[in-house]
Enzyme design. Structure first.
Site, mmCIF file in Angstrom:
data_model
loop_
_atom_site.group_PDB
_atom_site.id
_atom_site.type_symbol
_atom_site.label_atom_id
_atom_site.label_comp_id
_atom_site.label_asym_id
_atom_site.label_seq_id
_atom_site.Cartn_x
_atom_site.Cartn_y
_atom_site.Cartn_z
ATOM 1 N N SER A 46 -48.378 23.321 22.055
ATOM 2 C CA SER A 46 -49.755 23.603 22.449
ATOM 3 C C SER A 46 -49.902 23.480 23.954
ATOM 4 O O SER A 46 -49.703 22.390 24.518
ATOM 5 C CB SER A 46 -50.716 22.641 21.759
ATOM 6 O OG SER A 46 -52.015 22.767 22.301
ATOM 7 N N HIS B 217 -48.866 27.842 20.976
ATOM 8 C CA HIS B 217 -50.175 27.586 20.389
ATOM 9 C C HIS B 217 -51.204 27.493 21.504
ATOM 10 O O HIS B 217 -51.059 26.716 22.454
ATOM 11 C CB HIS B 217 -50.147 26.277 19.585
ATOM 12 C CG HIS B 217 -51.366 26.074 18.749
ATOM 13 N ND1 HIS B 217 -51.556 26.713 17.556
ATOM 14 C CD2 HIS B 217 -52.460 25.306 18.943
ATOM 15 C CE1 HIS B 217 -52.708 26.346 17.022
ATOM 16 N NE2 HIS B 217 -53.289 25.492 17.857
ATOM 17 N N ASP C 46 -55.122 26.904 22.240
ATOM 18 C CA ASP C 46 -56.391 26.390 21.740
ATOM 19 C C ASP C 46 -57.543 26.846 22.619
ATOM 20 O O ASP C 46 -57.626 26.460 23.792
ATOM 21 C CB ASP C 46 -56.378 24.857 21.709
ATOM 22 C CG ASP C 46 -55.502 24.310 20.591
ATOM 23 O OD1 ASP C 46 -55.663 24.758 19.448
ATOM 24 O OD2 ASP C 46 -54.670 23.425 20.875
ATOM 25 N N MET D 18 -61.474 26.566 23.122
ATOM 26 C CA MET D 18 -62.598 25.712 22.726
ATOM 27 C C MET D 18 -63.849 26.098 23.513
ATOM 28 O O MET D 18 -63.774 26.350 24.725
ATOM 29 C CB MET D 18 -62.273 24.245 23.002
ATOM 30 C CG MET D 18 -61.007 23.748 22.360
ATOM 31 S SD MET D 18 -60.709 22.018 22.818
ATOM 32 C CE MET D 18 -59.098 21.740 22.106
ATOM 33 N N HIS E 32 -55.741 29.930 18.525
ATOM 34 C CA HIS E 32 -56.561 29.115 17.630
ATOM 35 C C HIS E 32 -57.969 29.048 18.211
ATOM 36 O O HIS E 32 -58.211 28.374 19.209
ATOM 37 C CB HIS E 32 -55.919 27.724 17.531
ATOM 38 C CG HIS E 32 -56.668 26.753 16.685
ATOM 39 N ND1 HIS E 32 -56.408 25.393 16.718
ATOM 40 C CD2 HIS E 32 -57.660 26.917 15.777
ATOM 41 C CE1 HIS E 32 -57.215 24.774 15.871
ATOM 42 N NE2 HIS E 32 -57.994 25.685 15.299
ATOM 43 N N MET F 237 -61.341 27.745 18.303
ATOM 44 C CA MET F 237 -62.263 26.677 17.942
ATOM 45 C C MET F 237 -63.608 26.979 18.582
ATOM 46 O O MET F 237 -64.100 26.253 19.450
ATOM 47 C CB MET F 237 -61.698 25.321 18.389
ATOM 48 C CG MET F 237 -60.523 24.874 17.553
ATOM 49 S SD MET F 237 -59.929 23.223 18.003
ATOM 50 C CE MET F 237 -58.718 23.672 19.230
ATOM 51 N N MET G 118 -55.985 20.971 9.978
ATOM 52 C CA MET G 118 -56.150 20.060 11.105
ATOM 53 C C MET G 118 -55.866 18.635 10.622
ATOM 54 O O MET G 118 -56.456 18.176 9.650
ATOM 55 C CB MET G 118 -57.568 20.150 11.667
ATOM 56 C CG MET G 118 -57.900 21.465 12.355
ATOM 57 S SD MET G 118 -56.852 21.849 13.788
ATOM 58 C CE MET G 118 -57.126 20.419 14.848
ATOM 59 N N GLY H 287 -60.741 19.182 18.822
ATOM 60 C CA GLY H 287 -61.486 19.089 20.062
ATOM 61 C C GLY H 287 -60.815 18.334 21.178
ATOM 62 O O GLY H 287 -61.095 18.575 22.344
ATOM 63 N N GLY I 39 -56.905 16.503 22.548
ATOM 64 C CA GLY I 39 -55.486 16.247 22.355
ATOM 65 C C GLY I 39 -55.197 14.764 22.359
ATOM 66 O O GLY I 39 -56.031 13.941 22.734
ATOM 67 N N GLY I 40 -53.986 14.408 21.926
ATOM 68 C CA GLY I 40 -53.524 13.034 22.004
ATOM 69 C C GLY I 40 -54.016 12.103 20.916
ATOM 70 O O GLY I 40 -53.832 10.882 21.007
ATOM 71 N N ASP J 166 -51.769 20.686 12.806
ATOM 72 C CA ASP J 166 -52.097 20.518 14.219
ATOM 73 C C ASP J 166 -52.855 19.215 14.394
ATOM 74 O O ASP J 166 -53.929 19.027 13.828
ATOM 75 C CB ASP J 166 -52.955 21.702 14.677
ATOM 76 C CG ASP J 166 -53.346 21.631 16.150
ATOM 77 O OD1 ASP J 166 -52.907 20.696 16.843
ATOM 78 O OD2 ASP J 166 -54.087 22.532 16.597
ATOM 79 N N GLY K 193 -51.683 15.183 16.320
ATOM 80 C CA GLY K 193 -50.931 13.946 16.175
ATOM 81 C C GLY K 193 -49.515 14.116 15.672
ATOM 82 O O GLY K 193 -48.913 13.157 15.183
ATOM 83 N N GLY L 117 -48.429 19.008 21.108
ATOM 84 C CA GLY L 117 -48.831 19.125 22.502
ATOM 85 C C GLY L 117 -48.156 18.114 23.392
ATOM 86 O O GLY L 117 -47.147 18.394 24.035
#
Length: 219
Positions: A7, A32, A34, A36, A65, A67, A136, A141, A143-144, A174, A176, A196
């Site tokens: 990602s 990937h 994202d 948003m 993706h 979102m 998900m 919304g 990362g991490g 997607d 963790g 990511g």
């Protein structure tokens, strides 16, 4: 088949082209992306100009993706700027079936994503058209985040349901995903793994290869 989809949300945007190239050379299968909007999810990321700017830098499959609220409004634009596949959120579409069919009409692969609390039953009217279902494994919304264990059970449920209805979509996860849990999620039935920080933090080549080695598919 195991696929790793780094990602770019976790990449260093001052070195984005370089880092994408490293991931690709190391054996990453997809990229990937994202998108948003700050409405469907709290964060705002990037849009068409970024995708268009990196399209010429990579031959990887661009997994976009969305979102965003009511993604139907922008499907043509995302295809035009280089998306090879578009995944929309079931929760973000007023007419999910119409949105899915529009993506197919545009000639790219189509996926539907579901949030951790969304049941797989929302897919019933569209599952026969899908190339991918994205589960998900964190709240979308940011990362991490840490993977929510209950979402692994949802992957198992979805894999069983896919077999029961003879569907052909792949299962993507997607949120963790890292070396400590990728094998257990793979064994639950997932095939495409978005990662990511686990890819872009540190040595990108070594990180990509470590994922492949953990699953036993290293080149």
């Amino acid at each position: 088949m195991f696929k790793l989809a780094p990602s770019i949300l976790a990449a260093d945007f001052t070195k984005l082209g370089e880092q994408i190239a490293l991931a690709e050379q190391a054996g990453a299968d997809e990229l990937h992306i994202d998108v948003m909007d700050g409405v469907f999810v709290p964060s705002i990321s990037f849009g068409m100009p970024v995708i268009q700017s990196i399209r010429n830098a990579s031959k990887m499959f661009f997994d976009v993706h969305l979102m965003i609220t009511e993604p139907m409004r922008y499907l043509e634009e995302f295809v035009a700027c280089g998306a090879d596949g578009i995944t929309v959120h079931a929760e973000a579409c007023n007419d999910l079936k119409a949105t899915v069919l529009k993506v197919k009409e545009l000639g790219v692969r189509v996926g539907v994503s579901i949030k951790p609390d969304t049941p797989i039953s929302v897919l019933e009217d569209v599952e026969q058209y899908l190339d991918r279902v994205l589960v998900m494994t964190v709240e979308p919304g940011f990362g991490g985040q840490k993977l929510i264990p209950a979402c692994v059970e949802k992957v198992t449920e979805l894999a069983k349901h896919r077999e029961e209805v003879s569907a052909t979509f792949d299962i993507q996860v997607d949120g963790g995903i890292g070396l400590s849990n990728v094998k257990s999620v793979w064994e639950a039935g997932a095939e495409v793994f978005v990662a990511g920080t686990a890819v872009f933090r540190g040595d990108i080549v070594r990180n990509v290869r470590a994922f492949k080695e953990e699953i036993g598919v290293a080149d």
